[in-house]
Design a protein around this motif. Structure first.
Motif, PDB file in Angstrom:
ATOM      1  N   GLU A  13     -78.816 -23.951 -63.764  1.00  0.00           N
ATOM      2  CA  GLU A  13     -79.748 -24.934 -63.207  1.00  0.00           C
ATOM      3  C   GLU A  13     -79.017 -26.204 -62.789  1.00  0.00           C
ATOM      4  OE1 GLU A  13     -83.324 -27.833 -64.530  1.00  0.00           O
ATOM      5  OE2 GLU A  13     -83.269 -25.883 -65.558  1.00  0.00           O
ATOM      6  N   LEU A  14     -78.041 -26.615 -63.562  1.00  0.00           N
ATOM      7  CA  LEU A  14     -77.260 -27.799 -63.182  1.00  0.00           C
ATOM      8  C   LEU A  14     -76.510 -27.564 -61.873  1.00  0.00           C
ATOM      9  CD1 LEU A  14     -75.915 -28.892 -66.684  1.00  0.00           C
ATOM     10  CD2 LEU A  14     -77.737 -29.961 -65.356  1.00  0.00           C
ATOM     11  N   ALA A  15     -76.037 -26.341 -61.681  1.00  0.00           N
ATOM     12  CA  ALA A  15     -75.393 -26.001 -60.409  1.00  0.00           C
ATOM     13  C   ALA A  15     -76.398 -26.125 -59.259  1.00  0.00           C
ATOM     14  CB  ALA A  15     -74.818 -24.595 -60.464  1.00  0.00           C
ATOM     15  N   MET A  16     -77.628 -25.701 -59.491  1.00  0.00           N
ATOM     16  CA  MET A  16     -78.665 -25.849 -58.474  1.00  0.00           C
ATOM     17  C   MET A  16     -78.910 -27.320 -58.141  1.00  0.00           C
ATOM     18  SD  MET A  16     -81.578 -23.140 -59.740  1.00  0.00           S
ATOM     19  CE  MET A  16     -82.743 -23.777 -58.525  1.00  0.00           C
ATOM     20  N   ARG A  17     -78.921 -28.156 -59.171  1.00  0.00           N
ATOM     21  CA  ARG A  17     -79.172 -29.579 -58.949  1.00  0.00           C
ATOM     22  C   ARG A  17     -78.045 -30.199 -58.114  1.00  0.00           C
ATOM     23  NH1 ARG A  17     -83.101 -31.902 -62.901  1.00  0.00           N
ATOM     24  NH2 ARG A  17     -84.142 -30.098 -63.820  1.00  0.00           N
ATOM     25  N   SER A  26     -76.390 -32.035 -52.583  1.00  0.00           N
ATOM     26  CA  SER A  26     -75.478 -31.923 -51.445  1.00  0.00           C
ATOM     27  C   SER A  26     -76.154 -31.315 -50.212  1.00  0.00           C
ATOM     28  CB  SER A  26     -74.254 -31.086 -51.832  1.00  0.00           C
ATOM     29  OG  SER A  26     -74.628 -29.746 -52.102  1.00  0.00           O
ATOM     30  N   GLY A  27     -77.459 -31.046 -50.315  1.00  0.00           N
ATOM     31  CA  GLY A  27     -78.204 -30.526 -49.171  1.00  0.00           C
ATOM     32  C   GLY A  27     -78.096 -29.030 -48.962  1.00  0.00           C
ATOM     33  N   GLU A  30     -80.364 -17.341 -55.574  1.00  0.00           N
ATOM     34  CA  GLU A  30     -79.856 -16.406 -56.585  1.00  0.00           C
ATOM     35  C   GLU A  30     -79.761 -17.067 -57.956  1.00  0.00           C
ATOM     36  OE1 GLU A  30     -76.184 -15.267 -54.831  1.00  0.00           O
ATOM     37  OE2 GLU A  30     -77.124 -14.045 -53.251  1.00  0.00           O
ATOM     38  N   LEU A  31     -79.290 -18.300 -57.972  1.00  0.00           N
ATOM     39  CA  LEU A  31     -79.212 -19.038 -59.234  1.00  0.00           C
ATOM     40  C   LEU A  31     -80.603 -19.221 -59.828  1.00  0.00           C
ATOM     41  CD1 LEU A  31     -76.567 -21.758 -58.297  1.00  0.00           C
ATOM     42  CD2 LEU A  31     -76.296 -20.011 -60.076  1.00  0.00           C
ATOM     43  N   GLY A  35    -102.489 -32.772 -77.475  1.00  0.00           N
ATOM     44  CA  GLY A  35    -102.923 -32.750 -76.089  1.00  0.00           C
ATOM     45  C   GLY A  35    -101.751 -32.656 -75.136  1.00  0.00           C
ATOM     46  N   TYR A  36    -102.069 -32.707 -73.867  1.00  0.00           N
ATOM     47  CA  TYR A  36    -101.077 -32.610 -72.807  1.00  0.00           C
ATOM     48  C   TYR A  36    -100.626 -34.005 -72.381  1.00  0.00           C
ATOM     49  CZ  TYR A  36     -99.091 -31.829 -68.172  1.00  0.00           C
ATOM     50  OH  TYR A  36     -98.250 -31.838 -67.079  1.00  0.00           O
ATOM     51  N   TRP A  37     -99.315 -34.201 -72.259  1.00  0.00           N
ATOM     52  CA  TRP A  37     -98.754 -35.459 -71.769  1.00  0.00           C
ATOM     53  C   TRP A  37     -98.043 -35.165 -70.458  1.00  0.00           C
ATOM     54  CZ3 TRP A  37     -99.084 -40.175 -74.559  1.00  0.00           C
ATOM     55  CH2 TRP A  37     -98.468 -41.265 -73.941  1.00  0.00           C
ATOM     56  N   HIS A  38     -98.533 -35.756 -69.377  1.00  0.00           N
ATOM     57  CA  HIS A  38     -97.992 -35.440 -68.052  1.00  0.00           C
ATOM     58  C   HIS A  38     -96.890 -36.411 -67.664  1.00  0.00           C
ATOM     59  CE1 HIS A  38     -97.873 -33.676 -64.092  1.00  0.00           C
ATOM     60  NE2 HIS A  38     -97.891 -34.883 -63.545  1.00  0.00           N
ATOM     61  N   ASP A  39     -95.759 -35.859 -67.272  1.00  0.00           N
ATOM     62  CA  ASP A  39     -94.648 -36.645 -66.737  1.00  0.00           C
ATOM     63  C   ASP A  39     -94.533 -36.339 -65.248  1.00  0.00           C
ATOM     64  OD1 ASP A  39     -91.746 -37.105 -65.899  1.00  0.00           O
ATOM     65  OD2 ASP A  39     -91.757 -38.023 -67.885  1.00  0.00           O
ATOM     66  N   VAL A  40     -94.806 -37.371 -64.432  1.00  0.00           N
ATOM     67  CA  VAL A  40     -94.845 -37.181 -62.981  1.00  0.00           C
ATOM     68  C   VAL A  40     -93.503 -36.700 -62.442  1.00  0.00           C
ATOM     69  CG1 VAL A  40     -95.136 -38.351 -60.756  1.00  0.00           C
ATOM     70  CG2 VAL A  40     -96.681 -38.876 -62.666  1.00  0.00           C
ATOM     71  N   GLY A  41     -92.415 -37.355 -62.866  1.00  0.00           N
ATOM     72  CA  GLY A  41     -91.098 -37.021 -62.340  1.00  0.00           C
ATOM     73  C   GLY A  41     -90.638 -35.627 -62.711  1.00  0.00           C
ATOM     74  N   HIS A  42     -90.895 -35.213 -63.941  1.00  0.00           N
ATOM     75  CA  HIS A  42     -90.483 -33.880 -64.365  1.00  0.00           C
ATOM     76  C   HIS A  42     -91.175 -32.808 -63.514  1.00  0.00           C
ATOM     77  CE1 HIS A  42     -89.543 -35.542 -68.676  1.00  0.00           C
ATOM     78  NE2 HIS A  42     -88.716 -35.998 -67.742  1.00  0.00           N
ATOM     79  N   ALA A  43     -92.483 -32.992 -63.287  1.00  0.00           N
ATOM     80  CA  ALA A  43     -93.211 -32.023 -62.472  1.00  0.00           C
ATOM     81  C   ALA A  43     -92.665 -31.989 -61.045  1.00  0.00           C
ATOM     82  CB  ALA A  43     -94.699 -32.373 -62.465  1.00  0.00           C
ATOM     83  N   GLU A  44     -92.374 -33.151 -60.496  1.00  0.00           N
ATOM     84  CA  GLU A  44     -91.849 -33.223 -59.129  1.00  0.00           C
ATOM     85  C   GLU A  44     -90.491 -32.529 -59.013  1.00  0.00           C
ATOM     86  OE1 GLU A  44     -92.761 -34.623 -56.137  1.00  0.00           O
ATOM     87  OE2 GLU A  44     -94.777 -35.143 -56.813  1.00  0.00           O
ATOM     88  N   VAL A  45     -89.600 -32.784 -59.964  1.00  0.00           N
ATOM     89  CA  VAL A  45     -88.242 -32.235 -59.870  1.00  0.00           C
ATOM     90  C   VAL A  45     -88.254 -30.711 -59.961  1.00  0.00           C
ATOM     91  CG1 VAL A  45     -86.004 -32.117 -61.022  1.00  0.00           C
ATOM     92  CG2 VAL A  45     -87.094 -34.339 -60.648  1.00  0.00           C
ATOM     93  N   LEU A  46     -89.017 -30.147 -60.914  1.00  0.00           N
ATOM     94  CA  LEU A  46     -89.061 -28.689 -61.023  1.00  0.00           C
ATOM     95  C   LEU A  46     -89.707 -28.063 -59.795  1.00  0.00           C
ATOM     96  CD1 LEU A  46     -89.849 -28.026 -64.799  1.00  0.00           C
ATOM     97  CD2 LEU A  46     -87.677 -27.751 -63.580  1.00  0.00           C
ATOM     98  N   ASP A  47     -90.649 -28.775 -59.163  1.00  0.00           N
ATOM     99  CA  ASP A  47     -91.233 -28.297 -57.914  1.00  0.00           C
ATOM    100  C   ASP A  47     -90.191 -28.299 -56.804  1.00  0.00           C
ATOM    101  OD1 ASP A  47     -93.966 -27.990 -56.216  1.00  0.00           O
ATOM    102  OD2 ASP A  47     -92.599 -29.340 -55.164  1.00  0.00           O
ATOM    103  N   ARG A  48     -89.424 -29.359 -56.694  1.00  0.00           N
ATOM    104  CA  ARG A  48     -88.457 -29.484 -55.607  1.00  0.00           C
ATOM    105  C   ARG A  48     -87.317 -28.475 -55.734  1.00  0.00           C
ATOM    106  NH1 ARG A  48     -88.630 -36.048 -54.306  1.00  0.00           N
ATOM    107  NH2 ARG A  48     -90.903 -36.164 -54.513  1.00  0.00           N
ATOM    108  N   LEU A  49     -87.045 -28.057 -56.961  1.00  0.00           N
ATOM    109  CA  LEU A  49     -86.042 -27.018 -57.176  1.00  0.00           C
ATOM    110  C   LEU A  49     -86.618 -25.618 -56.972  1.00  0.00           C
ATOM    111  CD1 LEU A  49     -84.253 -28.491 -60.328  1.00  0.00           C
ATOM    112  CD2 LEU A  49     -83.305 -28.339 -58.011  1.00  0.00           C
TER     113      LEU A  49
END
Length: 306
Positions: free
Chosen positions: A126-130, A135-136, A145-146, A213-227
């Motif tokens: 996953e770090l390789a993906m990041r 780098s675009g 594949e990763l 309960g559920y605690w929502h982190d906006v950035g975490h959700a965004e990053v996993l979506d973008r990957l």
């Protein structure tokens, strides 16, 4: 107006070595309360409490920060470990957070419930993906594949770790309940971390929303979506009815913990999902400029989150 808390994530600066100085900054910047981040040493927590300027409304386990014998911080301890000693260490650190949260009168304990692995190397692909994303190179075959490899590994290994996480949660609920603390299980930054959207069902079973309960982190959700791992909307679609808190911050690329308004998050779906909360926490990193931290208050008012 809904109250806003500022996380001591922003206090990881030499000028805020004295927690009272940070508390004064937060109050002057327009914040109503403080969240204690897991990066916060005990001396800073004590100084914030002694200053008496703003209430501490949430505590992010495993604060206070301490360095483990491995040389890493205590946030590396895995509440989902299948190794009994590792899981016990993680529970002990979080139990201390509960003691501190009760002492300071916090209402919520934010918890990272661990990861599907006992070794950090599990994150290498996953770090390789990041790095490729930065780098675009997101459209390269290797990127896909990763991602497929990471998804396969997690699916194959998850069972015992999720069960261990549930056992840890049971102990934390037992410790937190007498203090009146609700445990907020945060959606996480890495794909291997627990819970996935579907794993919340198993973890919530048997508990009321006053307990867990559920605690929502906006950035975490965004990053996993973008990957390309998890649609950012899924977390709130599934669990906004169970939400007890939210970390608000903006994202640029896959760099999160930016001041709200200093990134490219589409806030409309966030507002719809977290709008029922009575308060919010801003988790802004120490590299952001003061004016952005101050300006975030007005930005949130402008989009309907005050």
């Amino acid at each position: 107006m809904k109250p806003l808390s500022l996380s001591t994530m922003y206090a990881q600066q030499e000028r805020f070595a004295d927690g009272a100085v940070f508390a004064r900054f937060a109050a002057t910047a327009g914040y109503d309360a403080i969240e204690i981040s897991h990066s916060t040493p005990v001396e800073k927590i004590e100084a914030i409490a002694a200053a008496g300027l703003l209430p501490v409304t949430s505590f992010h386990a495993p604060a206070p920060y301490v360095k483990r014998a491995t040389g890493r911080g205590n946030s590396s301890a895995n509440l989902a470990a299948v190794d009994a000693d590792e899981r016990r260490a993680a529970l002990d650190y979080t139990a201390l957070s509960i003691e501190w949260a009760a002492r300071l009168g916090a209402r919520a304990l934010v918890v990272h419930l661990g990861q599907v692995s006992d070794v950090r190397e599990q994150f290498d692909e996953e770090l390789a993906m990041r790095r490729m994303f930065d780098s675009g190179a997101m459209d390269a075959d290797q990127f896909a594949e990763l991602r497929a490899s990471v998804v396969r590994q997690r699916a194959a290994a998850a069972g015992p770790y999720v069960e261990a996480a549930r056992e840890s949660l049971a102990e934390l609920v037992r410790l937190a309940e007498p203090a009146g603390l609700v445990i907020g299980l945060e959606n996480r930054y890495h794909y291997h971390e627990i819970p996935s959207p579907d794993e919340y069902q198993q973890l919530f079973e048997g508990y009321t929303v006053e307990q867990v309960g559920y605690w929502h982190d906006v950035g975490h959700a965004e990053v996993l979506d973008r990957l390309g791992f998890i649609d950012k909307r899924v977390w709130l679609e599934k669990w906004s009815h169970r939400i007890v808190g939210a970390h608000l911050h903006d994202v640029s690329g896959i760099g999160d913990h930016r001041s709200p308004g200093d990134g490219d998050v589409d806030w409309s779906y966030v507002v719809a999902g977290v709008g029922g909360l009575s308060a919010y926490t801003l988790e802004i990193n120490q590299r952001q400029a003061d004016e952005m931290v101050v300006g975030a208050v007005g930005f949130l008012e402008g989009i309907g989150l005050r």
